[in-house]
Motif scaffolding. Structure first.
Motif, PDB file in Angstrom:
ATOM      1  N   VAL A  85      24.309 -38.868  52.156  1.00  0.00           N
ATOM      2  CA  VAL A  85      23.865 -37.662  51.442  1.00  0.00           C
ATOM      3  C   VAL A  85      22.499 -37.887  50.801  1.00  0.00           C
ATOM      4  O   VAL A  85      21.621 -37.021  50.885  1.00  0.00           O
ATOM      5  CB  VAL A  85      24.895 -37.246  50.382  1.00  0.00           C
ATOM      6  N   TYR A  86      22.309 -39.035  50.160  1.00  0.00           N
ATOM      7  CA  TYR A  86      21.024 -39.296  49.509  1.00  0.00           C
ATOM      8  C   TYR A  86      19.872 -39.280  50.517  1.00  0.00           C
ATOM      9  O   TYR A  86      18.829 -38.658  50.280  1.00  0.00           O
ATOM     10  CB  TYR A  86      21.042 -40.657  48.798  1.00  0.00           C
ATOM     11  N   ILE A  87      20.072 -39.965  51.640  1.00  0.00           N
ATOM     12  CA  ILE A  87      19.011 -40.008  52.653  1.00  0.00           C
ATOM     13  C   ILE A  87      18.840 -38.646  53.310  1.00  0.00           C
ATOM     14  O   ILE A  87      17.718 -38.157  53.493  1.00  0.00           O
ATOM     15  CB  ILE A  87      19.317 -41.087  53.710  1.00  0.00           C
ATOM     16  N   GLY A  88      19.975 -38.006  53.665  1.00  0.00           N
ATOM     17  CA  GLY A  88      19.910 -36.687  54.285  1.00  0.00           C
ATOM     18  C   GLY A  88      19.274 -35.654  53.377  1.00  0.00           C
ATOM     19  O   GLY A  88      18.456 -34.833  53.807  1.00  0.00           O
ATOM     20  N   PHE A  89      19.629 -35.687  52.090  1.00  0.00           N
ATOM     21  CA  PHE A  89      19.054 -34.752  51.121  1.00  0.00           C
ATOM     22  C   PHE A  89      17.553 -35.001  50.959  1.00  0.00           C
ATOM     23  O   PHE A  89      16.765 -34.050  50.840  1.00  0.00           O
ATOM     24  CB  PHE A  89      19.765 -34.896  49.780  1.00  0.00           C
ATOM     25  N   SER A  90      17.165 -36.268  50.964  1.00  0.00           N
ATOM     26  CA  SER A  90      15.736 -36.594  50.851  1.00  0.00           C
ATOM     27  C   SER A  90      14.946 -36.017  52.017  1.00  0.00           C
ATOM     28  O   SER A  90      13.869 -35.428  51.836  1.00  0.00           O
ATOM     29  CB  SER A  90      15.548 -38.115  50.792  1.00  0.00           C
ATOM     30  N   PHE A  91      15.498 -36.167  53.232  1.00  0.00           N
ATOM     31  CA  PHE A  91      14.842 -35.583  54.400  1.00  0.00           C
ATOM     32  C   PHE A  91      14.833 -34.058  54.323  1.00  0.00           C
ATOM     33  O   PHE A  91      13.878 -33.406  54.762  1.00  0.00           O
ATOM     34  CB  PHE A  91      15.537 -36.047  55.681  1.00  0.00           C
ATOM     35  N   LEU A  92      15.914 -33.489  53.779  1.00  0.00           N
ATOM     36  CA  LEU A  92      15.998 -32.035  53.647  1.00  0.00           C
ATOM     37  C   LEU A  92      14.885 -31.516  52.740  1.00  0.00           C
ATOM     38  O   LEU A  92      14.197 -30.538  53.066  1.00  0.00           O
ATOM     39  CB  LEU A  92      17.364 -31.654  53.076  1.00  0.00           C
ATOM     40  N   ILE A  93      14.699 -32.176  51.610  1.00  0.00           N
ATOM     41  CA  ILE A  93      13.643 -31.768  50.680  1.00  0.00           C
ATOM     42  C   ILE A  93      12.267 -32.025  51.274  1.00  0.00           C
ATOM     43  O   ILE A  93      11.345 -31.210  51.121  1.00  0.00           O
ATOM     44  CB  ILE A  93      13.796 -32.517  49.336  1.00  0.00           C
ATOM     45  N   LEU A  94      12.115 -33.158  51.978  1.00  0.00           N
ATOM     46  CA  LEU A  94      10.836 -33.455  52.628  1.00  0.00           C
ATOM     47  C   LEU A  94      10.500 -32.382  53.654  1.00  0.00           C
ATOM     48  O   LEU A  94       9.355 -31.923  53.742  1.00  0.00           O
ATOM     49  CB  LEU A  94      10.907 -34.824  53.294  1.00  0.00           C
ATOM     50  N   GLY A  95      11.510 -31.960  54.431  1.00  0.00           N
ATOM     51  CA  GLY A  95      11.296 -30.897  55.404  1.00  0.00           C
ATOM     52  C   GLY A  95      10.900 -29.595  54.738  1.00  0.00           C
ATOM     53  O   GLY A  95      10.038 -28.862  55.231  1.00  0.00           O
ATOM     54  N   THR A 100      21.143 -24.120  50.392  1.00  0.00           N
ATOM     55  CA  THR A 100      21.716 -25.324  50.981  1.00  0.00           C
ATOM     56  C   THR A 100      21.335 -26.569  50.193  1.00  0.00           C
ATOM     57  O   THR A 100      22.190 -27.412  49.883  1.00  0.00           O
ATOM     58  CB  THR A 100      21.245 -25.478  52.439  1.00  0.00           C
ATOM     59  N   SER A 101      20.058 -26.704  49.864  1.00  0.00           N
ATOM     60  CA  SER A 101      19.612 -27.877  49.107  1.00  0.00           C
ATOM     61  C   SER A 101      20.264 -27.912  47.730  1.00  0.00           C
ATOM     62  O   SER A 101      20.616 -28.995  47.231  1.00  0.00           O
ATOM     63  CB  SER A 101      18.085 -27.883  48.982  1.00  0.00           C
ATOM     64  N   ALA A 102      20.458 -26.737  47.117  1.00  0.00           N
ATOM     65  CA  ALA A 102      21.118 -26.677  45.807  1.00  0.00           C
ATOM     66  C   ALA A 102      22.561 -27.157  45.907  1.00  0.00           C
ATOM     67  O   ALA A 102      23.069 -27.833  45.001  1.00  0.00           O
ATOM     68  CB  ALA A 102      21.062 -25.254  45.265  1.00  0.00           C
ATOM     69  N   ALA A 103      23.243 -26.826  47.008  1.00  0.00           N
ATOM     70  CA  ALA A 103      24.636 -27.244  47.194  1.00  0.00           C
ATOM     71  C   ALA A 103      24.741 -28.762  47.262  1.00  0.00           C
ATOM     72  O   ALA A 103      25.646 -29.368  46.671  1.00  0.00           O
ATOM     73  CB  ALA A 103      25.208 -26.612  48.459  1.00  0.00           C
TER      74      ALA A 103
END
Length: 261
Positions: free
Chosen positions: A170-180, A208-211
Motif C-alpha cells: 500500500v505504501y509503495i502503491g500509494f506513493s506511485f498513485l500520488i506521483l502519477g 481513490t487516493s483519499a480512500a
C-alpha cells in the motif's frame, strides 16, 4: 520486430500457460516456478515491445492497451513478492487476475491507431500512465492479501508478517498513485492550461487516493482491524471506477480524458 494486435493470441496463450503452470505448480513443484514465471513474463514482454514498434508509440492509450501493462506488472510484482515473502497464494491470485485481464483483451479486441491526439504527444504521457498502472498492480496485490488476512482474523490467527506485506504494498502503491497524480497535474497545465479542473476522472482519482490515505491512517492507529482491512477492497473498487468505470458515466462524455476510451 513489429507485432500487430491480431498476433496477440500467439503470445498471450503461451504466456498464460506458463503463468498458470507456475501458479498451480507453486504448491508442489517450486523448482519450476522461476522458469515458468520468468518465461511467461518474457513472452508477454516480447509482444508489448513488438506492438510498441508497430504502433510507433507507447501502447498506453486505450483501456485494452493499459490492460496489457496491468497483466505484465501484476505478474511481475506477484513473482517478486513471492520471492521476497514466500506466499504461494499471492503468486497464484496474481497469475489468475493477470490471465483474466489477458483473456478480456483476447475476447474484446480494440482498434489501435498509430496516431495520438496533441495532448498525448507530451513527454509526460508515458511516465504518467506507467506509474499509475504500476500502482494499480501493487494495490491490487494488497487487496488480495487483505482478503487472506480477513480470513485469518476470522480464525483469530492474524499473520503479522502478512500485515507487513500489505502495508509495504500500500505504501509503495500509494506513493506511485500520488506521483502519477502530480505528473498528471503538470501534464494538464502543459496541455490545457490548468493543473486541476475537477474533471470526472480527476475527481475519482482524488477519491481513490483519499480512500488509501484512510487505510494508512487507520493502520497507524492500529484499531478496528477488520474495518481497516475492508478499506482496501472498497478503495480498489474506487480505483477500478477511476480506471475504467468513469469512462461510462454520462458526466464523463465531455471529459478531457475521453481519449483513453
Amino acid at each position: 520486430m513489429n507485432m500487430r494486435w491480431s498476433e496477440f493470441i500467439w503470445f498471450a496463450l503461451p504466456a498464460m500457460a506458463c503463468w498458470l503452470t507456475a501458479g498451480i505448480g507453486v504448491y508442489k513443484w517450486k523448482k519450476a516456478v522461476d522458469l515458468f514465471m520468468i518465461g511467461g513474463i518474457l513472452i508477454f514482454s516480447v509482444f508489448i515491445i513488438g506492438f510498441w514498434a508497430c504502433l510507433e508509440r507507447p501502447p498506453l492509450r486505450t483501456v485494452g492497451e493499459t490492460r496489457l501493462w496491468y497483466s505484465f506488472f501484476l505478474t511481475t510484482i506477484g513473482y517478486i513478492t513471492y520471492k521476497k515473502w514466500k506466499y504461494n497464494w499471492l503468486l497464484s491470485f496474481s497469475v489468475l487476475i493477470a490471465c483474466i485481464f489477458t483473456c478480456i483483451n483476447l475476447f474484446k479486441p480494440e482498434i489501435h491507431s498509430k496516431n495520438l491526439m496533441p495532448a498525448l504527444q507530451s513527454y509526460w504521457f508515458v511516465p504518467h500512465v506507467t506509474v499509475y498502472i504500476l500502482s494499480y498492480a501493487m494495490l491490487g496485490a494488497a487487496t488480495i492479501a487483505s482478503f487472506i488476512q480477513l480470513r485469518n482474523l476470522q480464525k483469530e490467527k492474524p499473520d503479522k508478517t502478512l500485515y507487513s506485506l500489505i502495508d509495504n504494498l500500500v505504501y509503495i502503491g500509494f506513493s506511485f498513485l500520488i506521483l502519477g497524480m502530480l505528473m498528471g497535474a503538470v501534464w494538464a497545465k502543459e496541455a490545457w492550461g490548468t493543473y486541476w479542473s475537477w474533471d470526472p476522472k480527476e475527481t475519482w482519482a482524488f477519491i481513490t487516493s483519499a480512500a488509501y490515505l484512510i487505510y494508512i491512517h487507520m493502520r497507524l492507529r492500529n484499531n478496528h482491524q477488520v474495518v481497516t482491512l475492508w478499506t482496501l477492497p472498497v478503495a480498489f473498487i474506487l480505483l477500478l471506477i477511476t480506471w475504467i468505470g468513469v469512462n461510462y458515466l454520462p458526466a464523463a462524455q465531455g471529459s478531457i480524458h475521453t481519449y483513453s476510451n
